[in-house]
Design an enzyme around this catalytic site. Structure first.
Site, PDB file in Angstrom:
ATOM      1  N   SER A 275      91.705  14.142  38.214  1.00 24.13           N
ATOM      2  CA  SER A 275      91.401  14.876  39.535  1.00 24.13           C
ATOM      3  C   SER A 275      90.563  16.129  39.226  1.00 24.13           C
ATOM      4  O   SER A 275      90.383  16.643  37.997  1.00 24.13           O
ATOM      5  CB  SER A 275      92.517  15.191  40.314  1.00 24.13           C
ATOM      6  OG  SER A 275      93.369  16.406  40.029  1.00 24.13           O
ATOM      7  N   LYS A 276      89.911  16.906  40.477  1.00 23.44           N
ATOM      8  CA  LYS A 276      89.307  17.883  39.988  1.00 23.44           C
ATOM      9  C   LYS A 276      89.954  19.013  39.457  1.00 23.44           C
ATOM     10  O   LYS A 276      89.234  19.818  38.571  1.00 23.44           O
ATOM     11  CB  LYS A 276      88.841  18.418  41.474  1.00 23.44           C
ATOM     12  CG  LYS A 276      87.857  17.494  42.189  1.00 23.44           C
ATOM     13  CD  LYS A 276      86.947  18.370  42.906  1.00 23.44           C
ATOM     14  CE  LYS A 276      85.636  17.627  43.398  1.00 23.44           C
ATOM     15  NZ  LYS A 276      86.247  16.810  44.450  1.00 23.44           N
ATOM     16  N   ARG A 277      91.447  19.137  39.143  1.00 21.80           N
ATOM     17  CA  ARG A 277      91.989  20.092  38.391  1.00 21.80           C
ATOM     18  C   ARG A 277      91.806  20.029  37.011  1.00 21.80           C
ATOM     19  O   ARG A 277      91.918  20.816  36.202  1.00 21.80           O
ATOM     20  CB  ARG A 277      93.593  19.842  38.765  1.00 21.80           C
ATOM     21  CG  ARG A 277      94.251  20.218  40.118  1.00 21.80           C
ATOM     22  CD  ARG A 277      95.707  20.135  40.094  1.00 21.80           C
ATOM     23  NE  ARG A 277      95.974  18.492  39.841  1.00 21.80           N
ATOM     24  CZ  ARG A 277      96.698  18.139  38.834  1.00 21.80           C
ATOM     25  NH1 ARG A 277      97.016  18.874  37.957  1.00 21.80           N
ATOM     26  NH2 ARG A 277      96.781  16.792  38.686  1.00 21.80           N
TER      27      ARG A 277
END
Ligand code: GLU
Length: 505
Positions: A275-277
């Site tokens: 994910s964007k993390r």
């Protein structure tokens, strides 16, 4: 029994493929598998244009593309835009841009599902006529109750088949459901995961046509794969539970089933879903961050696929070596550091011309709208070993391309001081006498000067470096002088000399 017409959205045409499928073949027409000869491999990439192309989607596209190219087959590009609320032309454009950037060229398409509604209705009518589908009038409240009752008794929330044998016709709010088999198993030999089988009793009669007149994903994907003569479906393993349902639909449409290969999902370094993390997930963001498509392709290929312990693969090598047997069964981990490392490698492998062609947007970000191409090409071999991205490459290139260098304040304060005026003055005289082409002669001159002034070589080289590039780090000082040429070298030394005596200038 006719289905009610549904409006067909009009979308902008983006036909960038080499060729367009002129007319979809009819259902039940002979599939390539039914020929005696080996069928021509045909894969597809069917993203839903509801967002940018992410790393997972790009990896799926790459594997399908590699498989088709490896086998000398066709790669079909299709846009699954039946979700009219969430599908957007801007997403189509960004997916297409990412595909172009990666060099994933397609042989047919892009096809838009939103333009094939008549075809899906035709398939549904055929299934209704053959008693392989039925109209269901169950209102949503009843379906909710059935689900809740199933869950309460520890079962799966499945449709109970209440309308299955009622022989109903169309009505407001009615849907068409697939009449799936209640007994037996549906299985396939997955090209990645091996044998997989589902109990048909666990597959309820899925909706294939909604009350708003649109087909569901399962129906549209199968009709398309049949019409487009897809022989291999390679996709993420989150689709495994869809596959038995789709195999049953192929059978209901009297069509041969393609082969399936489900590739493992991609995780971040902490083993959670990517994910964007974990950094940028949209492929095109990496173009903007100065990555080369060669590096991205290389990194994507290694997400699940391997060839011994080899890490570096060119596009041609990938085409030659790719196979599904070497795709792992377990999840793949995306490592941004590895991608950066690969990018540095592919920058070094690139020709100066290729890099110079990719650099202008990154130079423009630094305010360099025009530059001398010969100087950039001459500097390139000295810059590439220092740059991991095109952003860094533009940064290293800047001093060679601008008229007046921008000085790093710290470097200026440390080196362009009155005590170094003599260094700059003597080096100017040296350049006037020797020119800048003979690096060995300049080196001897620098050593000589350092000895005379009681300095180390760096005591001479560093003020000169800051004078010429504005920075305390650059390629070798004699290379810098040669790239800049005698005139610019002398002009910069002269300006720096003035700065040593008038610090505010
Ligand atoms: N449009 C589907 C998706 O983006 C494709 C599924 C498939 O490959 O069948 O997930």
């Amino acid at each position: 029994m006719k289905l009610r017409p549904a409006c067909q959205p009009v979308r902008g045409v983006l036909n960038l493929g080499r060729q367009k499928l002129s007319k979809p073949s009819n259902l039940g027409s002979p599939m390539p598998q039914q020929d005696d000869q080996t069928p021509r491999v045909r894969t597809r990439f069917p993203p839903s244009p509801t967002g940018a192309l992410h790393l997972g989607g790009a990896r799926t596209a790459l594997f399908n593309w590699l498989f088709a190219r490896h086998h000398g087959g066709d790669f079909v590009f299709r846009l699954e835009d039946t979700d009219r609320q969430r599908s957007r032309d801007e997403h189509v454009e960004s997916i297409v841009r990412a595909m172009h950037w990666l060099g994933l060229d397609w042989d047919e398409g892009p096809f838009y599902q939103s333009r094939r509604f008549d075809r899906y209705r035709e398939a549904i009518e055929q299934m209704l006529a053959q008693d392989r589908a039925y109209w269901c009038h169950c209102p949503p409240e009843r379906l909710q109750q059935v689900r809740e009752a199933a869950l309460a008794s520890g079962g799966k929330p499945m449709y109970d088949g209440a309308c299955r044998e009622k022989g109903l016709g169309p009505a407001d709010g009615a849907v068409v459901r697939f009449k799936g088999p209640r007994q037996g198993h549906t299985g396939w030999r997955d090209l990645v995961k091996g044998a997989i089988s589902f109990d048909n009793a666990e597959l309820d009669d899925l909706v294939i046509f909604r009350s708003d007149g649109s087909p569901t994903y399962h129906l549209a994907v199968v009709v398309d794969d049949v019409d487009m003569k897809i022989t291999h479906v390679i996709r993420g393993d989150d689709h495994i539970s869809n596959t038995p349902r789709q195999i049953l639909l192929y059978q209901a449409l009297d069509s041969a089933t393609p082969q399936f290969g489900h590739v493992p999902m991609i995780l971040g370094h902490d083993k959670t879903k990517l994910s964007k993390r974990h950094g940028a997930t949209a492929v095109i963001a990496y173009q903007d961050m100065g990555y080369l498509p060669e590096a991205m392709l290389n990194a994507l290929a290694r997400l699940g696929w391997s060839h011994g312990d080899q890490e570096i693969f060119s596009r041609d090598e990938l085409i030659a070596l790719f196979n599904l047997e070497s795709v792992g069964k377990g999840a793949a981990v995306f490592d941004p550091d590895k991608l950066l490392h690969l990018n540095a490698h592919w920058i070094q492998q690139s020709t100066p011309e290729r890099l110079a062609a990719a650099l202008p947007p990154f130079l423009a970000q630094r305010g360099i709208m025009a530059h001398d191409q010969a100087t950039l090409l001459a500097a390139m071999p000295h810059l590439t070993p220092r740059a991991k991205t095109l952003l860094e490459l533009a940064d290293w290139a800047e001093p060679f391309l601008v008229e007046a260098v921008a000085f790093d304040p710290q470097a200026r304060a440390k080196f362009l001081v009155p005590a170094n005026a003599v260094v700059l003055q003597r080096v100017s005289e040296m350049v006037e006498g020797l020119g800048v082409a003979d690096g060995a002669a300049l080196e001897a001159g620098f050593k000589d000067l350092a000895a005379q002034l009681g300095l180390k070589l760096g005591g001479v080289a560093q003020p000169v470096r800051v004078a010429l590039t504005g920075r305390a780090a650059s390629p070798g000082i004699f290379e810098v002088m040669a790239i800049l040429g005698g005139q610019r070298t002398l002009a910069r030394l002269g300006r720096a000399l003035e700065m040593t005596t008038s610090p505010g200038a």
